[in-house]
Design a protein around this motif. Structure first.
Motif, PDB file in Angstrom:
ATOM      1  N   SER A 148      23.909   8.053 -67.971  1.00 22.24           N
ATOM      2  CA  SER A 148      22.699   7.592 -68.184  1.00 22.24           C
ATOM      3  C   SER A 148      21.607   7.741 -67.071  1.00 22.24           C
ATOM      4  O   SER A 148      21.956   8.012 -65.990  1.00 22.24           O
ATOM      5  CB  SER A 148      22.796   5.956 -68.362  1.00 22.24           C
ATOM      6  N   CYS A 149      20.430   7.680 -67.448  1.00 21.44           N
ATOM      7  CA  CYS A 149      19.322   7.977 -66.589  1.00 21.44           C
ATOM      8  C   CYS A 149      19.451   6.985 -65.437  1.00 21.44           C
ATOM      9  O   CYS A 149      19.257   7.267 -64.094  1.00 21.44           O
ATOM     10  CB  CYS A 149      18.032   7.835 -67.214  1.00 21.44           C
ATOM     11  N   TRP A 176      16.868  13.216 -62.746  1.00 23.49           N
ATOM     12  CA  TRP A 176      17.242  13.227 -64.258  1.00 23.49           C
ATOM     13  C   TRP A 176      16.580  13.983 -65.179  1.00 23.49           C
ATOM     14  O   TRP A 176      15.577  13.862 -65.090  1.00 23.49           O
ATOM     15  CB  TRP A 176      17.437  11.720 -64.923  1.00 23.49           C
ATOM     16  N   ALA A 213      16.117  14.700 -68.931  1.00 24.52           N
ATOM     17  CA  ALA A 213      16.503  14.092 -70.011  1.00 24.52           C
ATOM     18  C   ALA A 213      16.974  15.016 -71.310  1.00 24.52           C
ATOM     19  O   ALA A 213      17.729  14.670 -71.982  1.00 24.52           O
ATOM     20  CB  ALA A 213      15.205  13.371 -70.603  1.00 24.52           C
ATOM     21  N   GLY A 229      20.246  16.141 -70.202  1.00 24.42           N
ATOM     22  CA  GLY A 229      21.482  15.218 -69.630  1.00 24.42           C
ATOM     23  C   GLY A 229      21.985  15.318 -68.377  1.00 24.42           C
ATOM     24  O   GLY A 229      22.937  14.750 -67.901  1.00 24.42           O
ATOM     25  N   SER A 232      10.620  16.471 -69.552  1.00 23.58           N
ATOM     26  CA  SER A 232      11.981  15.976 -69.102  1.00 23.58           C
ATOM     27  C   SER A 232      12.322  15.231 -68.061  1.00 23.58           C
ATOM     28  O   SER A 232      13.487  14.554 -68.042  1.00 23.58           O
ATOM     29  CB  SER A 232      13.018  16.891 -69.854  1.00 23.58           C
ATOM     30  N   ARG A 273      12.985  13.209 -64.828  1.00 26.01           N
ATOM     31  CA  ARG A 273      12.577  11.678 -64.369  1.00 26.01           C
ATOM     32  C   ARG A 273      13.236  11.674 -62.947  1.00 26.01           C
ATOM     33  O   ARG A 273      14.351  12.044 -62.556  1.00 26.01           O
ATOM     34  CB  ARG A 273      13.513  10.768 -65.241  1.00 26.01           C
ATOM     35  N   CYS A 309      13.032   5.739 -65.001  1.00 29.49           N
ATOM     36  CA  CYS A 309      13.470   6.422 -66.391  1.00 29.49           C
ATOM     37  C   CYS A 309      12.304   6.451 -67.156  1.00 29.49           C
ATOM     38  O   CYS A 309      12.356   7.537 -68.234  1.00 29.49           O
ATOM     39  CB  CYS A 309      14.799   5.870 -66.889  1.00 29.49           C
ATOM     40  N   ASN A 312       8.025  10.219 -67.077  1.00 30.31           N
ATOM     41  CA  ASN A 312       8.182  11.592 -66.516  1.00 30.31           C
ATOM     42  C   ASN A 312       7.310  12.310 -65.746  1.00 30.31           C
ATOM     43  O   ASN A 312       5.984  11.754 -65.630  1.00 30.31           O
ATOM     44  CB  ASN A 312       8.480  12.389 -68.141  1.00 30.31           C
TER      45      ASN A 312
END
Length: 135
Positions: free
Chosen positions: A9-10, A21, A23, A26, A47, A49, A53, A56
């Protein structure tokens, strides 16, 4: 190592402040500290991060640009206001400038001419009254 958080997860990725991260893929990767913005081949700005989270990089750049522009405009307006205030204060201290003096001289000339015309008209009226005996 940030890669161990890939496909998780972020929030888990961003617990480590050196991680970025992405997004869309992933992936969790090391933030490229030598560059301000992550390169497009690493992750697209919309996207990417970092830190939190829910923001952006694209939104962050827009928000910072708007904030920076607002601050610059505010500083510019303040500088102009200060300069104008200083200029008007300087004029008060120095006295009237040449334009004000010229305008005052012209007003005085007009006032003198008007008084002369009034006196001339009064003498004409007095003459007419004496001529016709209405004095």
């Amino acid at each position: 190592d940030c890669r161990q958080y890939t496909n998780r997860s972020c929030e888990e990725c961003l617990k480590n402040v050196t991680c970025l991260w992405c997004a869309s893929s992933g992936r969790c990767v090391e933030y490229p500290v030598r560059r301000v913005l992550p390169p497009a081949d690493l992750c697209e700005l919309r996207s990417a991060r970092w830190g939190v989270c829910w923001v952006n990089f694209e939104a962050l750049i827009i928000a910072m640009s708007v904030l920076g522009g607002t601050i610059l405009i505010t500083l510019g307006v303040c500088c102009c206001c200060c300069c104008c205030k200083k200029k008007s204060k300087k004029q008060v201290l120095e006295g009237p400038d040449k334009d004000d003096e010229r305008a005052a001289r012209e007003r005085e000339k007009r006032r003198v001419r008007q008084e002369e015309r009034r006196a001339e008209m009064k003498s004409r009226h007095d003459e007419i009254r004496r001529k016709y005996g209405t004095v």
